[in-house]
Scaffold this motif. Structure first.
Motif, PDB file in Angstrom:
ATOM      1  N   ARG A  89       0.823  -1.214   0.000  1.00 18.55           N
ATOM      2  CA  ARG A  89       0.000   0.000   0.000  1.00 18.55           C
ATOM      3  C   ARG A  89       0.855   1.261   0.000  1.00 18.55           C
ATOM      4  O   ARG A  89       0.524   2.258  -0.642  1.00 18.55           O
ATOM      5  CB  ARG A  89      -0.916  -0.035   1.218  1.00 18.55           C
ATOM      6  CG  ARG A  89      -1.985   1.034   1.252  1.00 18.55           C
ATOM      7  CD  ARG A  89      -3.022   0.726   2.321  1.00 18.55           C
ATOM      8  NE  ARG A  89      -2.467   0.619   3.666  1.00 18.55           N
ATOM      9  CZ  ARG A  89      -2.408  -0.521   4.365  1.00 18.55           C
ATOM     10  NH1 ARG A  89      -2.868  -1.646   3.848  1.00 18.55           N
ATOM     11  NH2 ARG A  89      -1.906  -0.536   5.590  1.00 18.55           N
ATOM     12  N   ARG A  90       1.973   1.231   0.703  1.00 21.21           N
ATOM     13  CA  ARG A  90       2.818   2.423   0.833  1.00 21.21           C
ATOM     14  C   ARG A  90       3.859   2.552  -0.276  1.00 21.21           C
ATOM     15  O   ARG A  90       4.661   3.490  -0.269  1.00 21.21           O
ATOM     16  CB  ARG A  90       3.507   2.438   2.201  1.00 21.21           C
ATOM     17  CG  ARG A  90       2.526   2.623   3.354  1.00 21.21           C
ATOM     18  CD  ARG A  90       3.250   2.837   4.658  1.00 21.21           C
ATOM     19  NE  ARG A  90       2.332   2.936   5.787  1.00 21.21           N
ATOM     20  CZ  ARG A  90       2.719   3.142   7.045  1.00 21.21           C
ATOM     21  NH1 ARG A  90       3.998   3.276   7.329  1.00 21.21           N
ATOM     22  NH2 ARG A  90       1.818   3.216   8.017  1.00 21.21           N
ATOM     23  N   HIS A  91       3.852   1.616  -1.205  1.00 20.48           N
ATOM     24  CA  HIS A  91       4.769   1.695  -2.350  1.00 20.48           C
ATOM     25  C   HIS A  91       3.995   1.640  -3.671  1.00 20.48           C
ATOM     26  O   HIS A  91       4.224   0.752  -4.503  1.00 20.48           O
ATOM     27  CB  HIS A  91       5.794   0.561  -2.304  1.00 20.48           C
ATOM     28  CG  HIS A  91       6.800   0.679  -1.204  1.00 20.48           C
ATOM     29  ND1 HIS A  91       6.536   0.258   0.082  1.00 20.48           N
ATOM     30  CD2 HIS A  91       8.073   1.179  -1.196  1.00 20.48           C
ATOM     31  CE1 HIS A  91       7.601   0.481   0.835  1.00 20.48           C
ATOM     32  NE2 HIS A  91       8.535   1.050   0.091  1.00 20.48           N
ATOM     33  N   PRO A  92       3.090   2.580  -3.894  1.00 19.59           N
ATOM     34  CA  PRO A  92       2.308   2.573  -5.134  1.00 19.59           C
ATOM     35  C   PRO A  92       3.167   2.798  -6.372  1.00 19.59           C
ATOM     36  O   PRO A  92       2.760   2.441  -7.480  1.00 19.59           O
ATOM     37  CB  PRO A  92       1.309   3.720  -4.924  1.00 19.59           C
ATOM     38  CG  PRO A  92       1.998   4.638  -3.963  1.00 19.59           C
ATOM     39  CD  PRO A  92       2.735   3.730  -3.030  1.00 19.59           C
ATOM     40  N   HIS A  93       4.368   3.362  -6.185  1.00 16.23           N
ATOM     41  CA  HIS A  93       5.270   3.579  -7.309  1.00 16.23           C
ATOM     42  C   HIS A  93       5.980   2.284  -7.708  1.00 16.23           C
ATOM     43  O   HIS A  93       6.595   2.221  -8.776  1.00 16.23           O
ATOM     44  CB  HIS A  93       6.306   4.651  -6.969  1.00 16.23           C
ATOM     45  CG  HIS A  93       7.105   4.356  -5.738  1.00 16.23           C
ATOM     46  ND1 HIS A  93       6.551   4.384  -4.488  1.00 16.23           N
ATOM     47  CD2 HIS A  93       8.410   4.023  -5.565  1.00 16.23           C
ATOM     48  CE1 HIS A  93       7.487   4.091  -3.578  1.00 16.23           C
ATOM     49  NE2 HIS A  93       8.621   3.863  -4.210  1.00 16.23           N
TER      50      HIS A  93
ATOM     51  N   GLY B 240       8.565  12.127  -5.636  1.00 12.92           N
ATOM     52  CA  GLY B 240       7.938  12.492  -4.376  1.00 12.92           C
ATOM     53  C   GLY B 240       7.428  11.309  -3.578  1.00 12.92           C
ATOM     54  O   GLY B 240       6.473  11.451  -2.811  1.00 12.92           O
ATOM     55  N   HIS B 241       8.070  10.131  -3.748  1.00  7.35           N
ATOM     56  CA  HIS B 241       7.553   8.941  -3.074  1.00  7.35           C
ATOM     57  C   HIS B 241       7.671   9.022  -1.547  1.00  7.35           C
ATOM     58  O   HIS B 241       6.866   8.417  -0.831  1.00  7.35           O
ATOM     59  CB  HIS B 241       8.260   7.685  -3.594  1.00  7.35           C
ATOM     60  CG  HIS B 241       9.715   7.606  -3.246  1.00  7.35           C
ATOM     61  ND1 HIS B 241      10.681   8.210  -4.005  1.00  7.35           N
ATOM     62  CD2 HIS B 241      10.363   7.016  -2.205  1.00  7.35           C
ATOM     63  CE1 HIS B 241      11.874   7.981  -3.460  1.00  7.35           C
ATOM     64  NE2 HIS B 241      11.711   7.269  -2.380  1.00  7.35           N
ATOM     65  N   ILE B 242       8.657   9.777  -1.037  1.00  4.08           N
ATOM     66  CA  ILE B 242       8.797   9.911   0.410  1.00  4.08           C
ATOM     67  C   ILE B 242       7.618  10.688   0.981  1.00  4.08           C
ATOM     68  O   ILE B 242       7.027  10.309   2.002  1.00  4.08           O
ATOM     69  CB  ILE B 242      10.124  10.615   0.771  1.00  4.08           C
ATOM     70  CG1 ILE B 242      11.304   9.749   0.341  1.00  4.08           C
ATOM     71  CG2 ILE B 242      10.175  10.909   2.280  1.00  4.08           C
ATOM     72  CD1 ILE B 242      12.655  10.367   0.619  1.00  4.08           C
TER      73      ILE B 242
ATOM     74  N   GLU C   6       1.834  10.694   3.265  1.00  6.57           N
ATOM     75  CA  GLU C   6       0.415  10.937   2.985  1.00  6.57           C
ATOM     76  C   GLU C   6      -0.399   9.665   3.198  1.00  6.57           C
ATOM     77  O   GLU C   6      -1.473   9.692   3.805  1.00  6.57           O
ATOM     78  CB  GLU C   6       0.246  11.431   1.545  1.00  6.57           C
ATOM     79  CG  GLU C   6       0.766  12.842   1.296  1.00  6.57           C
ATOM     80  CD  GLU C   6       0.661  13.233  -0.163  1.00  6.57           C
ATOM     81  OE1 GLU C   6       0.164  12.398  -0.967  1.00  6.57           O
ATOM     82  OE2 GLU C   6       1.070  14.355  -0.507  1.00  6.57           O
ATOM     83  N   ILE C   7       0.113   8.550   2.674  1.00  6.40           N
ATOM     84  CA  ILE C   7      -0.588   7.270   2.823  1.00  6.40           C
ATOM     85  C   ILE C   7      -0.653   6.871   4.289  1.00  6.40           C
ATOM     86  O   ILE C   7      -1.681   6.382   4.771  1.00  6.40           O
ATOM     87  CB  ILE C   7       0.121   6.172   2.000  1.00  6.40           C
ATOM     88  CG1 ILE C   7       0.041   6.500   0.507  1.00  6.40           C
ATOM     89  CG2 ILE C   7      -0.489   4.802   2.280  1.00  6.40           C
ATOM     90  CD1 ILE C   7       0.862   5.580  -0.367  1.00  6.40           C
ATOM     91  N   LYS C   8       0.440   7.122   5.012  1.00 10.21           N
ATOM     92  CA  LYS C   8       0.489   6.814   6.442  1.00 10.21           C
ATOM     93  C   LYS C   8      -0.594   7.590   7.187  1.00 10.21           C
ATOM     94  O   LYS C   8      -1.279   7.045   8.062  1.00 10.21           O
ATOM     95  CB  LYS C   8       1.876   7.171   6.988  1.00 10.21           C
ATOM     96  CG  LYS C   8       2.117   6.768   8.420  1.00 10.21           C
ATOM     97  CD  LYS C   8       3.553   7.071   8.813  1.00 10.21           C
ATOM     98  CE  LYS C   8       3.831   6.694  10.258  1.00 10.21           C
ATOM     99  NZ  LYS C   8       5.243   6.996  10.636  1.00 10.21           N
TER     100      LYS C   8
END
Length: 229
Positions: free
Chosen positions: A99-103, A112-114, A119-121
């Protein structure tokens, strides 16, 4: 070859814990609870950190196993209570990582994955009905100085300390090794004296400096959370 020999390492460990917690198992293991394991979990974590610092792969493997045992232990205890199992623990973190690695596992760009991770958190917390407060973000059992660093990061305290603005400017232009040396020099010049002075004052007054700092952190957290409401 026996069935035990054919088992994977994790299946073998799960089987061993189940046996140890069974009526015919070990008296010590049978009486353990999540609460009684807290101290051991903390100690095993620090022992693993020490092993990592030693750079000994043998020690790291050994200490990682000791820490894994505590997680398997918790899974077995809660499985007996019909709450969740070790498999649920593994699937929960697996789902979270996807879920936290959609990229990686989805179609989003890695740009901007960090920030996207945070945001997901936060979306996860909102979905669980949790607030975006420091009190929930910083565990109560976190060492006081570590909690200080989290508070400073949140409030950007370092940006408001004008007396260190020049040091901040200089270190930003240095490579990692030079930054570490500069900050280490600063710590060696100022931190020990200040810490030992405060500790001695606390001792003279029969106070616990760790408890005092923890209380300061709690007050700071409450003040920041009140400002953000």
């Amino acid at each position: 070859m026996t069935n035990v020999d054919k088992q994977s390492g994790i299946d073998r460990l799960l089987s061993i814990l189940k046996t140890l917690r069974s009526p015919l198992g070990c008296p010590w293991d049978k009486k353990q609870t999540p609460e009684s394991l807290k101290t051991t979990i903390l100690e095993e974590t620090y022992e693993l950190l020490e092993a990592i610092d030693s750079k000994s792969s043998t020690d790291i493997c050994d200490e990682a196993g000791d820490l894994l045992l505590q997680i398997v232990f918790l899974g077995q205890i809660f499985s007996e209570r019909d709450n969740f199992s070790f498999n649920d623990i593994a699937n929960t973190i697996a789902d979270k990582m996807v879920r936290r690695h959609p990229h990686v596992f989805g179609q989003e760009s890695s740009n901007g994955h960090i920030e996207r991770w945070e945001e997901i958190k936060q979306e996860e917390k909102n979905g669980q009905g949790k607030s975006n407060t420091l009190k929930q973000a910083i565990p109560n059992h976190l060492p006081a100085l570590k909690a200080c660093s989290k508070i400073a990061k949140k409030e950007k305290i370092q940006e408001s300390l004008n007396c260190y603005s020049e040091l901040i400017r200089i270190t930003k232009n240095l490579d990692k090794d030079a930054q570490e040396k500069e900050l280490s020099d600063q710590l060696s010049q100022t931190l020990p004296y200040a810490i030992y002075l405060l500790v001695n004052i606390a001792i003279e007054n029969n106070l616990d400096i760790e408890d005092l700092l923890r209380q300061f952190n709690n007050d700071k957290i409450a003040a920041i959370d009140n400002q953000n409401r």
